[in-house]
Design a protein around this motif. Sequence first.
Motif, PDB file in Angstrom:
ATOM      1  N   ALA A 167      40.009  52.227  38.598  1.00 54.35           N
ATOM      2  CA  ALA A 167      38.865  51.397  38.187  1.00 54.35           C
ATOM      3  C   ALA A 167      37.631  51.765  39.011  1.00 54.35           C
ATOM      4  CB  ALA A 167      39.198  49.914  38.363  1.00 54.35           C
ATOM      5  N   ALA A 168      36.456  51.729  38.359  1.00 50.32           N
ATOM      6  CA  ALA A 168      35.198  52.053  39.048  1.00 50.32           C
ATOM      7  C   ALA A 168      34.725  50.869  39.884  1.00 50.32           C
ATOM      8  CB  ALA A 168      34.138  52.405  38.006  1.00 50.32           C
ATOM      9  N   ALA A 169      35.052  49.662  39.443  1.00 46.87           N
ATOM     10  CA  ALA A 169      34.667  48.415  40.117  1.00 46.87           C
ATOM     11  C   ALA A 169      35.573  47.328  39.543  1.00 46.87           C
ATOM     12  CB  ALA A 169      33.192  48.094  39.828  1.00 46.87           C
ATOM     13  N   VAL A 170      35.504  46.126  40.094  1.00 48.01           N
ATOM     14  CA  VAL A 170      36.226  44.996  39.498  1.00 48.01           C
ATOM     15  C   VAL A 170      35.270  43.813  39.336  1.00 48.01           C
ATOM     16  CG1 VAL A 170      38.577  45.525  40.291  1.00 48.01           C
ATOM     17  CG2 VAL A 170      37.042  44.199  41.773  1.00 48.01           C
ATOM     18  N   ILE A 171      35.602  42.967  38.392  1.00 47.19           N
ATOM     19  CA  ILE A 171      34.880  41.702  38.232  1.00 47.19           C
ATOM     20  C   ILE A 171      35.831  40.597  38.710  1.00 47.19           C
ATOM     21  CG2 ILE A 171      33.756  40.114  36.623  1.00 47.19           C
ATOM     22  CD1 ILE A 171      33.482  42.616  34.695  1.00 47.19           C
ATOM     23  N   ALA A 172      35.450  39.931  39.810  1.00 47.65           N
ATOM     24  CA  ALA A 172      36.259  38.822  40.332  1.00 47.65           C
ATOM     25  C   ALA A 172      35.735  37.547  39.700  1.00 47.65           C
ATOM     26  CB  ALA A 172      36.156  38.770  41.852  1.00 47.65           C
ATOM     27  N   GLU A 173      36.525  37.007  38.774  1.00 45.71           N
ATOM     28  CA  GLU A 173      36.053  35.866  37.983  1.00 45.71           C
ATOM     29  C   GLU A 173      36.767  34.587  38.413  1.00 45.71           C
ATOM     30  OE1 GLU A 173      35.547  36.077  33.426  1.00 45.71           O
ATOM     31  OE2 GLU A 173      37.142  34.626  33.732  1.00 45.71           O
ATOM     32  N   GLY A 174      36.020  33.643  38.900  1.00 45.25           N
ATOM     33  CA  GLY A 174      36.587  32.361  39.325  1.00 45.25           C
ATOM     34  C   GLY A 174      36.753  31.398  38.158  1.00 45.25           C
ATOM     35  N   GLY A 175      37.511  30.350  38.414  1.00 46.63           N
ATOM     36  CA  GLY A 175      37.862  29.375  37.386  1.00 46.63           C
ATOM     37  C   GLY A 175      36.717  28.483  36.927  1.00 46.63           C
ATOM     38  N   GLU A 176      35.523  28.660  37.510  1.00 48.83           N
ATOM     39  CA  GLU A 176      34.360  27.899  37.034  1.00 48.83           C
ATOM     40  C   GLU A 176      33.837  28.448  35.718  1.00 48.83           C
ATOM     41  OE1 GLU A 176      34.807  29.320  39.981  1.00 48.83           O
ATOM     42  OE2 GLU A 176      33.671  28.347  41.593  1.00 48.83           O
ATOM     43  N   SER A 177      34.267  29.659  35.374  1.00 53.08           N
ATOM     44  CA  SER A 177      33.704  30.311  34.184  1.00 53.08           C
ATOM     45  C   SER A 177      34.255  29.695  32.909  1.00 53.08           C
ATOM     46  CB  SER A 177      33.987  31.807  34.218  1.00 53.08           C
ATOM     47  OG  SER A 177      35.324  32.005  34.473  1.00 53.08           O
ATOM     48  N   GLY A 178      33.612  30.040  31.816  1.00 55.55           N
ATOM     49  CA  GLY A 178      34.079  29.593  30.512  1.00 55.55           C
ATOM     50  C   GLY A 178      35.183  30.501  30.015  1.00 55.55           C
ATOM     51  N   GLY A 179      35.949  30.023  29.044  1.00 57.36           N
ATOM     52  CA  GLY A 179      36.997  30.842  28.453  1.00 57.36           C
ATOM     53  C   GLY A 179      38.261  30.864  29.289  1.00 57.36           C
ATOM     54  N   HIS A 180      39.006  31.959  29.156  1.00 60.63           N
ATOM     55  CA  HIS A 180      40.304  32.111  29.816  1.00 60.63           C
ATOM     56  C   HIS A 180      40.092  32.235  31.322  1.00 60.63           C
ATOM     57  CE1 HIS A 180      44.394  33.244  30.344  1.00 60.63           C
ATOM     58  NE2 HIS A 180      44.143  34.514  30.606  1.00 60.63           N
ATOM     59  N   VAL A 181      40.692  31.348  32.092  1.00 62.63           N
ATOM     60  CA  VAL A 181      40.407  31.336  33.533  1.00 62.63           C
ATOM     61  C   VAL A 181      41.662  31.468  34.385  1.00 62.63           C
ATOM     62  CG1 VAL A 181      38.218  30.084  33.473  1.00 62.63           C
ATOM     63  CG2 VAL A 181      40.360  28.788  33.471  1.00 62.63           C
ATOM     64  N   GLY A 182      41.461  32.047  35.579  1.00 59.40           N
ATOM     65  CA  GLY A 182      42.541  32.118  36.557  1.00 59.40           C
ATOM     66  C   GLY A 182      42.549  30.865  37.417  1.00 59.40           C
ATOM     67  N   GLU A 183      43.361  30.894  38.480  1.00 59.70           N
ATOM     68  CA  GLU A 183      43.571  29.711  39.338  1.00 59.70           C
ATOM     69  C   GLU A 183      42.456  29.523  40.365  1.00 59.70           C
ATOM     70  OE1 GLU A 183      45.791  27.226  39.949  1.00 59.70           O
ATOM     71  OE2 GLU A 183      46.741  27.649  38.025  1.00 59.70           O
ATOM     72  N   LEU A 184      41.984  30.645  40.944  1.00 54.86           N
ATOM     73  CA  LEU A 184      41.096  30.533  42.102  1.00 54.86           C
ATOM     74  C   LEU A 184      39.648  30.303  41.696  1.00 54.86           C
ATOM     75  CD1 LEU A 184      42.503  33.380  44.407  1.00 54.86           C
ATOM     76  CD2 LEU A 184      43.014  30.938  44.447  1.00 54.86           C
ATOM     77  N   THR A 185      38.904  29.682  42.603  1.00 56.10           N
ATOM     78  CA  THR A 185      37.468  29.493  42.379  1.00 56.10           C
ATOM     79  C   THR A 185      36.722  30.764  42.811  1.00 56.10           C
ATOM     80  OG1 THR A 185      37.220  28.638  44.604  1.00 56.10           O
ATOM     81  CG2 THR A 185      37.597  27.019  42.859  1.00 56.10           C
ATOM     82  N   THR A 186      35.483  30.883  42.366  1.00 60.65           N
ATOM     83  CA  THR A 186      34.655  32.034  42.748  1.00 60.65           C
ATOM     84  C   THR A 186      34.489  32.100  44.271  1.00 60.65           C
ATOM     85  OG1 THR A 186      33.522  31.894  40.628  1.00 60.65           O
ATOM     86  CG2 THR A 186      32.373  33.079  42.389  1.00 60.65           C
ATOM     87  N   GLN A 241      37.943  37.292  49.115  1.00 64.24           N
ATOM     88  CA  GLN A 241      39.298  37.839  49.273  1.00 64.24           C
ATOM     89  C   GLN A 241      39.440  39.158  48.522  1.00 64.24           C
ATOM     90  OE1 GLN A 241      42.663  34.899  49.684  1.00 64.24           O
ATOM     91  NE2 GLN A 241      41.207  33.547  48.665  1.00 64.24           N
ATOM     92  N   VAL A 242      38.842  39.230  47.330  1.00 66.93           N
ATOM     93  CA  VAL A 242      38.878  40.498  46.581  1.00 66.93           C
ATOM     94  C   VAL A 242      38.055  41.561  47.324  1.00 66.93           C
ATOM     95  CG1 VAL A 242      38.185  41.650  44.427  1.00 66.93           C
ATOM     96  CG2 VAL A 242      39.377  39.450  44.337  1.00 66.93           C
ATOM     97  N   CYS A 243      36.902  41.159  47.861  1.00 62.37           N
ATOM     98  CA  CYS A 243      36.069  42.119  48.609  1.00 62.37           C
ATOM     99  C   CYS A 243      36.833  42.701  49.803  1.00 62.37           C
ATOM    100  CB  CYS A 243      34.782  41.451  49.095  1.00 62.37           C
ATOM    101  SG  CYS A 243      33.649  41.071  47.755  1.00 62.37           S
TER     102      CYS A 243
END
Length: 314
Positions: free
Chosen positions: A132-151, A157-159
């Motif tokens: 991967a060239a980069a990643v998008i770390a998406e927190g659960g505040e976003s709309g749509g399908h969400v993971g467990e962790l907040t932004t 942690q991803v950084c």
Amino acid sequence: MVKSVICDMLGIEYPIFQGAMAWIADGKLAAAVSNGGGLGIISSMNANEDYVRQEIQIARSLTDKPFGVNVMLLSPHADAVAKLLVEERVPVVTTGAGNPSKYMKQWLAAGINVIPVVPSTAMARLVERAGAAAVIAEGGESGGHVGELTTMALVPQVCDSVRIPVVAAGGIADGRGIAAVFMLGACGVQLGTRFLVAEECRVHRNYKNKILKAKDIDTMTMGKRMNRPIRCLKTPFAREYVKMEYAGVPDDTLREKYAGAFRLAAVEGDEQEGCFMSGQIASMVKKEQPAAEIIRELFEEAENVLNGAQKWVK
Ligand code: TUI
């Protein structure tokens, strides 16, 4: 000026991506965002390759700037869309809702920058190893399908877990949010909800009005019981759906119901049966503007906030 490695990597002016909103992020919106200096992204959601090809053509007819296409990995058409993106040599592919490993080789061979959405450090490391060239770390505040962790928790942690650039998503509506995630180590942002009210966004009028009227506590998650949590506005449909989840309605019936409900909201504006996906920052989205103006305003604010940060250090 707020610049980062992500701008040089992708040839964009501002380090901002427009989120790939299902049934909403089409070639027209993506081109408007790219023309505004960000990275517009076409959503391929559950659509087939013919739809995606057409939207790519539309984007190309409206802009010479780079843009991306998102592959929703739960889509029954993901294999065919993945192949189409190789043929079309799109500059950037983002992925969501799963592990993109099986497609990575073909995309990398075509010279595509692959930028997956990751909900965890494990997934971030896995996709980094796969190229991967980069990643998008998406927190659960976003709309749509969400993971467990907040932004706030996920981004640093991803950084710390990968060397590739990290783009932050979830809960960002203005320049303060951009400045904050840069402080957490991100070097770019992805916003969805704010672009819903872009003038070039063709989502139904009712959807825009609902976002413009929303209050801070107006989103909820549904689909948790079947491991597909979706953040959306609190509507009769969403409340009823959660009741059905816990009343023993089979998963297949539930999945079918919500897939149809995204279209009903975005295309028909159906306030009873539609599922209006939205991030937690909907109440901060206050006016309709051209996409380019949204981007300019966001980064003017971010620059001011970042320049003012020195005031905390005595
Ligand atoms: O994908 C999204 N947001 C979405 S997709 C969508 S449409 C949809 N249609 C049918 C079913 C479900 C959704 C509406 N909103 N955001 C990116 C995102 N990806 N959020 C979380 C993830 C994610 C989750 C698990 C990424 C990888 C992942 O890996 C799990 C694994 O181990 O495979």
